[in-house]
Design a protein around this motif. Structure first.
Motif, mmCIF file in Angstrom:
data_model
loop_
_atom_site.group_PDB
_atom_site.id
_atom_site.type_symbol
_atom_site.label_atom_id
_atom_site.label_comp_id
_atom_site.label_asym_id
_atom_site.label_seq_id
_atom_site.Cartn_x
_atom_site.Cartn_y
_atom_site.Cartn_z
ATOM 1 N N HIS A 246 -12.153 7.909 0.646
ATOM 2 C CA HIS A 246 -11.858 7.763 1.713
ATOM 3 C C HIS A 246 -10.286 7.363 1.888
ATOM 4 C CE1 HIS A 246 -11.197 5.082 5.604
ATOM 5 N NE2 HIS A 246 -12.008 5.733 5.915
ATOM 6 N N ASN A 247 -9.958 8.091 3.174
ATOM 7 C CA ASN A 247 -8.292 8.083 3.149
ATOM 8 C C ASN A 247 -7.391 6.713 3.152
ATOM 9 O OD1 ASN A 247 -6.209 10.135 4.207
ATOM 10 N ND2 ASN A 247 -5.692 8.487 5.541
ATOM 11 N N TYR A 248 -8.212 5.576 3.214
ATOM 12 C CA TYR A 248 -7.423 4.242 3.135
ATOM 13 C C TYR A 248 -7.350 3.995 1.703
ATOM 14 C CZ TYR A 248 -7.375 -0.872 3.938
ATOM 15 O OH TYR A 248 -7.145 -2.319 3.856
ATOM 16 N N SER A 251 -5.063 6.593 0.183
ATOM 17 C CA SER A 251 -3.633 6.789 0.175
ATOM 18 C C SER A 251 -2.772 5.907 0.894
ATOM 19 C CB SER A 251 -3.578 8.140 1.001
ATOM 20 O OG SER A 251 -3.995 7.794 2.237
ATOM 21 N N SER A 252 -3.355 4.607 1.169
ATOM 22 C CA SER A 252 -2.427 3.584 1.997
ATOM 23 C C SER A 252 -2.580 2.512 1.416
ATOM 24 C CB SER A 252 -3.250 3.384 3.509
ATOM 25 O OG SER A 252 -3.272 4.659 3.969
ATOM 26 N N PRO A 253 -1.797 2.045 0.364
ATOM 27 C CA PRO A 253 -1.270 3.188 -0.551
ATOM 28 C C PRO A 253 -2.282 3.867 -1.388
ATOM 29 C CG PRO A 253 -0.706 1.006 -1.696
ATOM 30 C CD PRO A 253 -1.406 0.722 -0.065
ATOM 31 N N VAL A 317 -5.867 -5.646 4.849
ATOM 32 C CA VAL A 317 -7.062 -5.510 5.739
ATOM 33 C C VAL A 317 -6.908 -4.314 6.669
ATOM 34 C CG1 VAL A 317 -8.883 -6.664 7.327
ATOM 35 C CG2 VAL A 317 -7.680 -7.925 5.266
ATOM 36 N N GLY A 318 -7.889 -3.300 6.754
ATOM 37 C CA GLY A 318 -7.828 -2.244 7.923
ATOM 38 C C GLY A 318 -9.040 -1.581 8.034
ATOM 39 N N GLY A 319 -8.848 -0.341 8.833
ATOM 40 C CA GLY A 319 -10.092 0.233 9.184
ATOM 41 C C GLY A 319 -10.823 -0.017 10.140
ATOM 42 N N ALA A 320 -10.551 -1.417 10.779
ATOM 43 C CA ALA A 320 -11.019 -1.808 12.020
ATOM 44 C C ALA A 320 -10.347 -3.002 12.129
ATOM 45 C CB ALA A 320 -12.790 -2.246 11.820
ATOM 46 N N LYS A 321 -10.457 -3.596 13.419
ATOM 47 C CA LYS A 321 -9.486 -4.645 13.775
ATOM 48 C C LYS A 321 -9.817 -5.983 12.986
ATOM 49 C CE LYS A 321 -6.978 -7.177 16.416
ATOM 50 N NZ LYS A 321 -6.853 -7.187 18.072
ATOM 51 N N MET A 348 -1.149 9.279 11.055
ATOM 52 C CA MET A 348 -0.618 7.994 11.283
ATOM 53 C C MET A 348 -1.169 6.747 10.577
ATOM 54 S SD MET A 348 -0.102 5.872 14.342
ATOM 55 C CE MET A 348 1.576 5.527 15.187
ATOM 56 N N VAL A 349 -0.056 6.239 9.973
ATOM 57 C CA VAL A 349 -0.575 4.774 9.507
ATOM 58 C C VAL A 349 0.550 3.908 9.775
ATOM 59 C CG1 VAL A 349 -1.226 3.652 7.181
ATOM 60 C CG2 VAL A 349 -1.825 6.177 7.194
ATOM 61 N N ASN A 350 -0.094 2.711 9.838
ATOM 62 C CA ASN A 350 0.830 1.476 10.264
ATOM 63 C C ASN A 350 0.497 0.383 9.249
ATOM 64 O OD1 ASN A 350 1.644 2.102 13.452
ATOM 65 N ND2 ASN A 350 -0.591 2.707 13.150
ATOM 66 N N ARG A 423 -4.650 12.490 20.160
ATOM 67 C CA ARG A 423 -5.392 11.381 21.209
ATOM 68 C C ARG A 423 -6.153 10.533 20.121
ATOM 69 N NH1 ARG A 423 -4.862 12.856 26.432
ATOM 70 N NH2 ARG A 423 -4.629 15.022 26.915
ATOM 71 N N THR A 424 -5.669 9.329 19.616
ATOM 72 C CA THR A 424 -6.325 8.505 18.642
ATOM 73 C C THR A 424 -7.804 7.682 19.283
ATOM 74 O OG1 THR A 424 -5.204 6.540 19.085
ATOM 75 C CG2 THR A 424 -4.143 8.015 17.649
ATOM 76 N N GLY A 425 -7.643 7.796 20.510
ATOM 77 C CA GLY A 425 -8.820 7.040 20.984
ATOM 78 C C GLY A 425 -8.692 5.508 21.056
ATOM 79 N N ASP A 426 -7.869 5.014 20.233
ATOM 80 C CA ASP A 426 -7.398 3.570 20.341
ATOM 81 C C ASP A 426 -6.657 2.967 21.391
ATOM 82 O OD1 ASP A 426 -8.882 3.420 17.785
ATOM 83 O OD2 ASP A 426 -7.193 4.409 16.942
ATOM 84 N N LEU A 427 -6.989 1.837 21.829
ATOM 85 C CA LEU A 427 -6.317 1.126 22.926
ATOM 86 C C LEU A 427 -5.357 0.093 22.075
ATOM 87 C CD1 LEU A 427 -8.882 0.332 25.363
ATOM 88 C CD2 LEU A 427 -7.185 1.876 25.861
ATOM 89 N N GLY A 440 -8.660 -2.377 21.229
ATOM 90 C CA GLY A 440 -10.099 -1.833 21.397
ATOM 91 C C GLY A 440 -9.967 -0.342 21.148
ATOM 92 N N ARG A 441 -11.441 0.111 21.599
ATOM 93 C CA ARG A 441 -11.225 1.725 21.781
ATOM 94 C C ARG A 441 -11.321 2.212 22.955
ATOM 95 N NH1 ARG A 441 -10.699 5.378 18.137
ATOM 96 N NH2 ARG A 441 -12.289 6.609 18.765
ATOM 97 N N VAL A 442 -10.884 3.484 23.345
ATOM 98 C CA VAL A 442 -11.253 3.736 24.634
ATOM 99 C C VAL A 442 -12.334 3.554 25.355
ATOM 100 C CG1 VAL A 442 -10.756 5.756 26.485
ATOM 101 C CG2 VAL A 442 -8.996 5.463 24.509
#
Ligand code: J2J
Length: 551
Positions: A246-248, A251-253, A317-321, A348-350, A423-427, A440-442
């Motif tokens: 999985h990407n997280y 790579s994060s890191p 902690v990530g992947g979901a809120k 994009m990663v924050n 368009r990430t679909g994230d609010l 949230g999600r759109v």
């Protein structure tokens, strides 16, 4: 006629990213060569039953690359990789990088439908898999996929890996043993660093995952910066608790960030607290990353464990809120810093930074890696920017965010703006500091007779209750209102709060009446996506099933 396979960055953007030093023209194969020279005898990867130094990892990747070439795998060929958290994951992937063939990163939880979809979409020439994992026969799965997808010529099986639990399974007829693939290493031409390195999968909650083409240049930039932001050094020990493809955790890191820093990667065969805590103690793990449901489970388990977790400096902690309530429990329970990570396989990663003030770490999901990550927060209907600090849909463009999915021209027309923003679909809400708060999600809202209820908000209220370990709110079709809200709640061990009590609790927090969930169901656990996020799709499906008479 289908459009081009993938959408490169426009030349002026590519020139800018190179000039800024983001894209450095290095491939992953060349990176490993440099790492092996710098850290030869240091431990690169640890997993059940094996431990490879940097020199050994490099040598294995070279041998596998030679073996793959002898098998007829060519630069640009696609190879589906379905491996659990075993040390061999890294030599396989770096071997493919060296050939210039593209791994397609399937997760261990994927089954026939998904794997056939990946193999067909990518016209994969081979599948690399494991004999068995978590009581499931992966070799047979790969064989079925090969029988259904004409392009797949080879099934390569790693035998005797960890966690098989059903004894070694004979590779199916025609399959090759990974061990036998290793050939005398030889120099291969280095692939184009600006070219595609692999296909990652979208975490999309609707439909089958889409394929995401990432280049050596763009991905290495995000890996290098992630390692720096997370302050990895050769002394760091990164635990991959989530499935490493999985990407997280990649790579994060992730394992790639850890290798980039000359650190050690530890691969946990399963993400449960017991397995992870044992590895943290035994390997003196300093940093790891989890999804919120797992963070909640670890927080609970930490209060009972005898194991020594004192080496742990950072829990990501990530992947979901990760709501503020859960966020606040993490530091005290695990004795480490919390880092929130909001990322996506599309790019994009924050991160919250390790020196951010506590309130920023508890409440936001971080700020982008790069000053060249362009962020827009817009009205989802008009694409107009919302006023500063207000909630809107997140659009992004930048040096490591794709401009299009692989072989998906029609979908790309709506998933990206005409000027290339994804368009990430994230609010989100953007703070003055540039930190983003995911709200949230759109589409993750319940339309209760016109009153919009953000699932996320109701979940936060429920999570504030001391008996609640986790909460997920979804819409239920309703004759009068169109939709009503239904809250699923997982209680902390030993507690059994009643639905009435939880509804009262939310009401008493002083919220609009429509925010109080119409129904509350207390359950033992939530259905999960392959990486462990709560699957709202399955929760909605469960509700839909329960509404069908006789089911
Ligand atoms: C809210 N939603 C989040 C967060 C991801 C690092 C970390 C995670 C992923 C990942 C990743 C969230 N709060 N902290 O690839 O490199 C949701 C958003 C996002 C989607 C992406 C990485 N972190 N999300 O989760 O491709 O909705 O990547 O758009 O699987 O997960 O999912 P995925």
């Amino acid at each position: 006629m289908r459009g081009p396979d993938h959408t490169p960055w426009p030349p002026d953007f590519a020139a800018r990213y190179r000039a800024a030093g983001h894209w450095r023209g290095q491939t992953f194969g060349a990176l490993l060569t440099a790492l092996a020279a710098a850290h030869a005898d240091r431990t690169a990867v640890v997993g059940e039953g094996a431990r490879f130094s940097y020199a050994e990892l490099d040598e294995r990747a070279h041998r596998l690359a030679a073996g793959l070439v002898d098998l007829g795998v060519r630069p640009g060929d696609r190879v589906v990789v379905q491996l659990p958290n075993v040390p061999e994951f890294l030599p396989v992937v770096f071997g493919l990088f060296r050939v210039g063939a593209w791994p397609v990163f399937a997760l261990p939880a994927h089954r026939d439908t998904e794997l056939v979809h990946f193999a067909e979409q990518a016209e994969a020439v081979a599948i690399v898999t494991v004999d068995a994992h978590d009581r499931y026969d992966h070799a047979a799965l790969a064989r079925r996929v090969a029988d259904r997808v004409a392009s797949v010529r080879h099934v390569v099986v790693l035998s005797g890996a960890c966690g098989a639990n059903i004894g070694a399974v004979e590779p199916p007829a025609g399959a090759l043993a990974l061990d036998e693939l290793g050939r005398a290493p030889r120099e291969l031409p280095d692939p184009d660093p600006a070219g595609v390195a692999f296909l990652q999968l979208s975490g999309g909650s609707t439909g089958l995952p889409k394929l995401i083409p990432r280049t050596h240049d763009d991905y290495l930039y995000s890996v290098r910066e992630s390692a720096r932001i997370c302050r990895l050094t050769p002394e760091s020990v990164y635990l991959a608790a989530l499935p490493v493809a999985h990407n997280y955790p990649l790579s994060s890191p992730g394992v790639l960030g850890a290798l980039h820093a000359g650190a050690t990667c530890v691969l946990a065969p399963r993400p449960d607290a017991d397995t992870a805590f044992r590895l943290i103690e035994a390997e003196r793990v300093t940093i790891t990353g989890v999804v919120p449901p797992l963070a909640a489970a670890w927080v609970q388990a930490a209060s009972r464990t005898e194991l020594d977790l004192s080496s742990l400096e950072v829990l990501q902690v990530g992947g979901a809120k990760c709501g503020a309530e859960l966020a606040a429990r993490i530091g005290p329970a695990l004795g480490c810093a919390l880092q929130q990570v909001f990322g996506m396989a599309e790019g994009m990663v924050n991160y919250t930074r390790l020196d951010d003030p506590a309130d920023v770490v508890l409440v936001t999901q971080g700020r982008p890696i790069s000053l060249d990550d362009e962020v827009r927060v817009v009205d989802p209907l008009t694409d107009e920017d919302v006023p500063a600090g207000e909630t809107g849909a997140l659009l992004t463009r930048g040096p490591y965010t794709i401009r299009g999915y692989y072989r998906a021209a029609a979908h790309n027309a709506t998933a990206f703006t005409p000027d290339g923003f994804y368009r990430t679909g994230d609010l989100v809400r953007r703070c003055a500091s540039g930190h983003l708060e995911v709200v949230g999600r759109v589409k993750d809202q319940i339309n209760r007779g016109g009153e919009k209820v953000a699932a996320e908000e109701v979940e936060n209220h429920l999570m504030a209750h001391p008996d609640v370990l986790d909460a997920a709110v979804v819409g239920v079709p309703d004759e009068y209102l169109g939709e009503r809200s239904c809250a699923y709640v997982v209680p902390v061990a030993g507690a059994r709060p009643s639905a009435g009590e939880l509804r009262r609790f939310v009401r008493e927090r002083g919220v609009a009446a429509f925010t109080v969930p119409d129904r509350v169901l207390v359950v033992d656990a939530f259905p999960a996506t392959p990486v462990g996020k709560t699957s709202k799709r399955e929760l909605r499906a469960a509700i839909a099933r329960s509404l069908v008479p006789g089911s």
